[in-house]
Design a protein around this motif. Structure first.
Motif, PDB file in Angstrom:
ATOM      1  N   TYR A 297      49.617   1.795  -1.722  1.00  0.00           N
ATOM      2  CA  TYR A 297      50.869   2.598  -1.172  1.00  0.00           C
ATOM      3  C   TYR A 297      51.370   2.902   0.090  1.00  0.00           C
ATOM      4  CZ  TYR A 297      54.105   6.753  -1.764  1.00  0.00           C
ATOM      5  OH  TYR A 297      55.128   7.359  -1.772  1.00  0.00           O
ATOM      6  N   LEU A 298      50.544   3.794   0.881  1.00  0.00           N
ATOM      7  CA  LEU A 298      51.374   4.284   2.038  1.00  0.00           C
ATOM      8  C   LEU A 298      51.139   3.154   2.776  1.00  0.00           C
ATOM      9  CD1 LEU A 298      47.523   6.844   2.894  1.00  0.00           C
ATOM     10  CD2 LEU A 298      50.246   7.271   1.888  1.00  0.00           C
TER      11      LEU A 298
ATOM     12  N   ARG B 251      46.277  11.998  -4.605  1.00  0.00           N
ATOM     13  CA  ARG B 251      45.832  11.010  -3.786  1.00  0.00           C
ATOM     14  C   ARG B 251      45.281  11.412  -2.972  1.00  0.00           C
ATOM     15  NH1 ARG B 251      51.517   9.549  -1.833  1.00  0.00           N
ATOM     16  NH2 ARG B 251      51.808   8.504  -3.406  1.00  0.00           N
TER      17      ARG B 251
ATOM     18  N   PRO C 296      49.625   3.342 -12.018  1.00  0.00           N
ATOM     19  CA  PRO C 296      48.906   2.787 -11.442  1.00  0.00           C
ATOM     20  C   PRO C 296      47.864   2.902  -9.668  1.00  0.00           C
ATOM     21  CG  PRO C 296      51.224   2.294 -10.525  1.00  0.00           C
ATOM     22  CD  PRO C 296      50.666   3.289 -11.391  1.00  0.00           C
ATOM     23  N   GLU C 297      48.156   4.017  -9.538  1.00  0.00           N
ATOM     24  CA  GLU C 297      47.500   3.996  -8.208  1.00  0.00           C
ATOM     25  C   GLU C 297      46.299   5.545  -8.616  1.00  0.00           C
ATOM     26  OE1 GLU C 297      49.768   6.232  -5.118  1.00  0.00           O
ATOM     27  OE2 GLU C 297      48.404   6.874  -3.995  1.00  0.00           O
ATOM     28  N   PHE C 298      46.673   5.722  -9.999  1.00  0.00           N
ATOM     29  CA  PHE C 298      45.149   6.996  -9.981  1.00  0.00           C
ATOM     30  C   PHE C 298      44.675   6.334 -11.400  1.00  0.00           C
ATOM     31  CE2 PHE C 298      48.609   9.190  -7.776  1.00  0.00           C
ATOM     32  CZ  PHE C 298      48.423   9.181  -6.263  1.00  0.00           C
TER      33      PHE C 298
ATOM     34  N   ASN D  75      41.723  10.652  -4.344  1.00  0.00           N
ATOM     35  CA  ASN D  75      41.635   9.755  -4.918  1.00  0.00           C
ATOM     36  C   ASN D  75      41.386   8.774  -3.005  1.00  0.00           C
ATOM     37  OD1 ASN D  75      41.087   6.885  -5.905  1.00  0.00           O
ATOM     38  ND2 ASN D  75      43.224   6.595  -5.316  1.00  0.00           N
ATOM     39  N   ARG D  76      41.504   9.234  -2.346  1.00  0.00           N
ATOM     40  CA  ARG D  76      41.317   8.911  -0.813  1.00  0.00           C
ATOM     41  C   ARG D  76      40.257   9.253  -0.056  1.00  0.00           C
ATOM     42  NH1 ARG D  76      45.559   8.679   3.307  1.00  0.00           N
ATOM     43  NH2 ARG D  76      44.457   7.429   4.515  1.00  0.00           N
TER      44      ARG D  76
ATOM     45  N   CYS E 229      51.342  -1.234  -7.069  1.00  0.00           N
ATOM     46  CA  CYS E 229      50.787  -0.588  -5.921  1.00  0.00           C
ATOM     47  C   CYS E 229      51.398  -1.526  -4.476  1.00  0.00           C
ATOM     48  CB  CYS E 229      49.599  -0.155  -5.801  1.00  0.00           C
ATOM     49  SG  CYS E 229      50.005   1.493  -6.719  1.00  0.00           S
TER      50      CYS E 229
ATOM     51  N   TYR F 284      43.662   1.101  -4.206  1.00  0.00           N
ATOM     52  CA  TYR F 284      45.538   1.528  -4.533  1.00  0.00           C
ATOM     53  C   TYR F 284      46.172   2.655  -3.704  1.00  0.00           C
ATOM     54  CZ  TYR F 284      44.029  -0.486  -8.609  1.00  0.00           C
ATOM     55  OH  TYR F 284      43.273  -1.664  -9.260  1.00  0.00           O
ATOM     56  N   SER F 285      45.410   4.024  -2.905  1.00  0.00           N
ATOM     57  CA  SER F 285      46.205   4.972  -2.730  1.00  0.00           C
ATOM     58  C   SER F 285      46.652   3.840  -0.875  1.00  0.00           C
ATOM     59  CB  SER F 285      45.431   5.840  -1.520  1.00  0.00           C
ATOM     60  OG  SER F 285      45.052   6.598  -3.102  1.00  0.00           O
TER      61      SER F 285
END
Lengths: 165, 565
Positions: free
Chosen positions: A95-96, B235, B157-159, B238-239, A124, A91-92
């Motif tokens: 996004y990036l 972020r 949604p990203e997290f 999460n990464r 995303c 998901y990240s």
């Protein structure tokens, strides 16, 4: 690839003749619509070769998407992996790739991709979904027909709700 | 209180429909249990030892009287008549049928409530202190920012699939009553030199198997950046957070592995790229949310009410209760009242019946402004009570068994539900809690001991926050038998510290006597009005160890125990 849903201009549907192949499936050099591994992409670059035509690449969830910067304009597709649906690293990455690096090609979710995650993936920046093969893509499509209001900004709604309220 | 608008309402309503569909697919077999698991967790539904447990969110511990009545209704109609308030200001219902959960969520949604993200590897309920907005020592009300964070983190949604759960707490008082240092992100809100709102951001705290207090990663962050900075932290987490080992997946492990400075630098780098964007909070949005927390219209009251003074003089029991169970209010003539959910043997800590909840809701309307809070210590709070109403209120609370004058004392135990309910626990924390409460039931003795927190967890997951209790008790399983390890010196708040193990663990029945010896040692060593924690800090652990383990055998075993810790 089989069991693919794509979203084009906000409309989602099941694709029955998706042309893409996964890394390792068919790597003949002159074939269009190959998704190659990052390793292969880097190796080819090392040897001064360039993939011709339409091609895509698949990242590992640990990869930093900025490694693709030199190729972003020529890549037609980037596949991001969900080794398990509870693994949210992609998901990240998505996004990036979209919001920071401006990738405009197809962003495909592969791996443990299931109906109930699709709306978040779309937020995303994912635009296609390789639904896990034991599941029906037609059924999974319902996962994109849900109410998906969020408060925060996302790739698909760049303005957070508080700026639109 | 913050009132939902059409967006908030639409979101919780849609969420109910979504979960109803997911439950139906689970029941029909379309969803496997493994696939259903993260979906139900993100709606607060756990599978416990005997039944499903539903954890309902009470955002930053604030409830209206009507919302409390809804919780009472759930307790009565769908559970066995009671609910359990938690250290993170939520409420859990222990005997829930899966088929009924969509209807319960519907009931919640119809009253602007939800159970979203009360579990799962995502951002959980945002917590603050129970006296937010009314505390005498408060700098400013932290709830508008808590609500803004709640909204931002809800279905972000990203997290939604982080390496592990993620807890955020915010406080803005001289005393930190929200255990901020034990959170993944802890926020202290204060005013800068020219009155601007600033935040100190701490990251990497958490209890559990590896207890760590968070450390500051950003000083003086202007409030407009609260969302972008949190986004940057999440972020990075999460990464790069570990996903190979559940026990090493919390952000605290990442912060430790990188070192707090390197972690802060990484966050800063990410934040620089996003801070000046549409995600930056606006004054308009802050004001919109803050309007919901505007103070009620207080009466102008004298600092001293003659009738109240008379009751204090006439009824020492009332005086005792006022001393322990009320808090200074920022408005003259008012006090905040703490309803102790720790009566002793008659109910486990945090358990409140539907009947009690209904009465509390009525009392909140009759004597307050219809608002109720939940505290980190699992008690309830009526934030705005006129001092002249304290006496009749006390009488009524006594009738419903919520007036034990033990707030902040030894028997105001924080306890997890333990092995009686929880599938993770390997020991039963509740019988030990009860035994301690029974042994130390003498209220004069308790008052003589003074401020002393005792926290107990039934396993290393530390839901009872034993590490930050002045006395902490941790249940451990040794070859199928329950043992309890005692720590002392833990504290929450601005001077947070983690307790240290005093020696070999005890059998359940030995625990009250061990506690007694600790207390006797304290009484012997303390100077004047020195609280327990200060005595421990001054003289160290050894004098306590000597008294708790007087025999050489014990001492020898102690060495063995220490070697293995």
């Amino acid at each position: 690839m089989k069991n693919i849903i794509t979203t084009v201009n906000g409309v989602s549907g099941v694709v029955h003749d998706d042309p893409w192949s996964m890394p390792g499936e068919d790597e003949s050099d002159n074939r269009d619509f190959q998704i190659v591994s990052l390793e292969r992409l880097l190796a080819l670059a090392e040897s001064g070769e360039r993939l011709q035509g339409q091609y895509g690449v698949m990242l590992h969830p640990d990869d930093d998407p900025d490694i693709l910067l030199p190729w972003l304009a020529s890549l037609r597709l980037i596949a991001l992996q969900f080794p398990r649906f509870s693994d949210g690293r992609a998901y990240s990455q998505a996004y990036l790739l979209r919001a920071r690096y401006g990738f405009e090609g197809e962003l495909r979710a592969v791996g443990d991709v299931l109906r109930d995650q699709l709306a978040a993936m779309r937020h995303c920046g994912f635009s296609s979904f390789a639904i896990r093969e034991d599941r029906s893509a037609e059924e999974a499509l319902k996962g994109l027909e849900v109410f998906d209001l969020i408060y925060a900004r996302s790739v698909s709604t760049p303005q957070p709700l508080f700026r639109r309220r | 209180m913050y009132r939902y608008d059409e967006y908030d309402r639409a979101l919780v309503q849609a969420r109910v429909e979504q979960f109803r569909d997911q439950v139906a697919r689970r029941l029909s077999g379309d969803l496997s249990e493994e696939e259903f698991l993260p979906l139900r967790l993100q709606n607060g539904l756990y599978l416990q030892k005997h039944a499903y447990m539903l954890r309902v969110a009470n955002p930053y511990g604030t409830l209206s009287a009507d919302q409390l009545r809804v919780l009472a209704k759930i307790a009565t109609d769908f559970d066995r008549g009671y609910g359990h308030f938690t250290t993170r200001q939520n409420i859990q219902f222990n005997w829930i049928e899966l088929e009924q959960v969509p209807d319960i969520l519907q009931l919640l949604a119809d009253h602007d409530m939800h159970a979203i993200q009360t579990s799962g590897n995502c951002v959980r309920n945002i917590t603050t202190e129970a006296f937010a907005g009314v505390a005498g020592d408060e700098v400013m009300d932290p709830r508008p920012l808590a609500e803004i964070l709640r909204q931002w983190s809800t279905v972000n949604p990203e997290f939604l699939f982080l390496p592990r759960k993620f807890k955020i707490a915010i406080s803005s008082s001289a005393s930190d009553r929200a255990a901020v240092r034990a959170h993944d992100i802890g926020l202290y809100l204060y005013r800068g030199g020219s009155g601007e709102m600033l935040l100190d951001v701490m990251a990497g705290g958490g209890l559990g198997r590896t207890p760590i207090l968070n450390e500051r990663v950003k000083q003086g962050l202007p409030w407009q950046h609260i969302l972008t900075y949190t986004e940057a932290v999440l972020r990075v987490y999460n990464r790069y957070g570990r996903r190979d080992n559940k026990y090493k997946a919390r952000i605290k492990i990442l912060v430790k592995a990188l070192g707090v400075d390197a972690f802060a630098k990484e966050v800063e780098r990410e934040w620089e790229l996003i801070k000046d964007s549409d995600a930056e909070l606006t004054e308009k949005e802050y004001q919109r949310v803050a309007a919901g927390f505007a103070p009620p219209v207080y009466e102008r009251l004298d600092l001293i009410d003659p009738e109240y003074g008379a009751w204090l003089a006439r009824d020492p029991q009332f005086g005792l209760w006022v001393q322990r169970n009320t808090q200074p209010h920022k408005v003259a003539g008012y006090a905040s009242v703490i309803l102790s959910t720790k009566p002793g043997a008659s109910a486990p800590p945090g358990d409140v019946t539907g009947e009690q909840m209904n009465t509390v809701a009525d009392l909140a309307e009759r004597y307050g402004f219809g608002e109720i809070r939940v505290s980190h210590e699992q008690n309830l709070v009526l934030p705005d009570i006129r001092k002249q109403d304290l006496y009749p209120l006390w009488k009524k609370l006594t009738e419903i068994n919520l007036a034990k004058p033990n707030v902040g004392l030894l028997t105001d135990v924080i306890a997890c539900p333990g092995g009686d309910y929880c599938a993770l626990a390997n020991t039963r924390s509740l019988p030990v809690t009860r035994a301690i409460q029974e042994r130390f039931d003498n209220i004069d003795f308790l008052h003589d001991l003074g401020d002393l927190t005792l926290n107990i967890s039934g396993c290393v997951n530390a839901c009872g926050h034993h590490h930050i209790g002045n006395i902490g008790i941790l249940g451990v399983d040794k070859k199928g038998e329950e043992f309890f390890q005692i720590t002392i010196g833990g504290a929450q708040g601005k001077n947070s510290s983690l307790g240290k193990v005093i020696g070999r663990a005890f059998r359940a029945e030995e625990v009250p006597e061990a506690i007694n010896r600790l207390l006797q040692a304290y009484l012997d060593y303390r100077e004047a009005e020195e609280p327990f924690i200060e005595t421990v800090n001054r003289i160290g652990l050894d004098p306590f160890k000597e008294r708790v383990y007087p025999t050489p055998t014990d001492a020898a075993q102690l060495k063995l125990e220490e070697a293995s810790v």
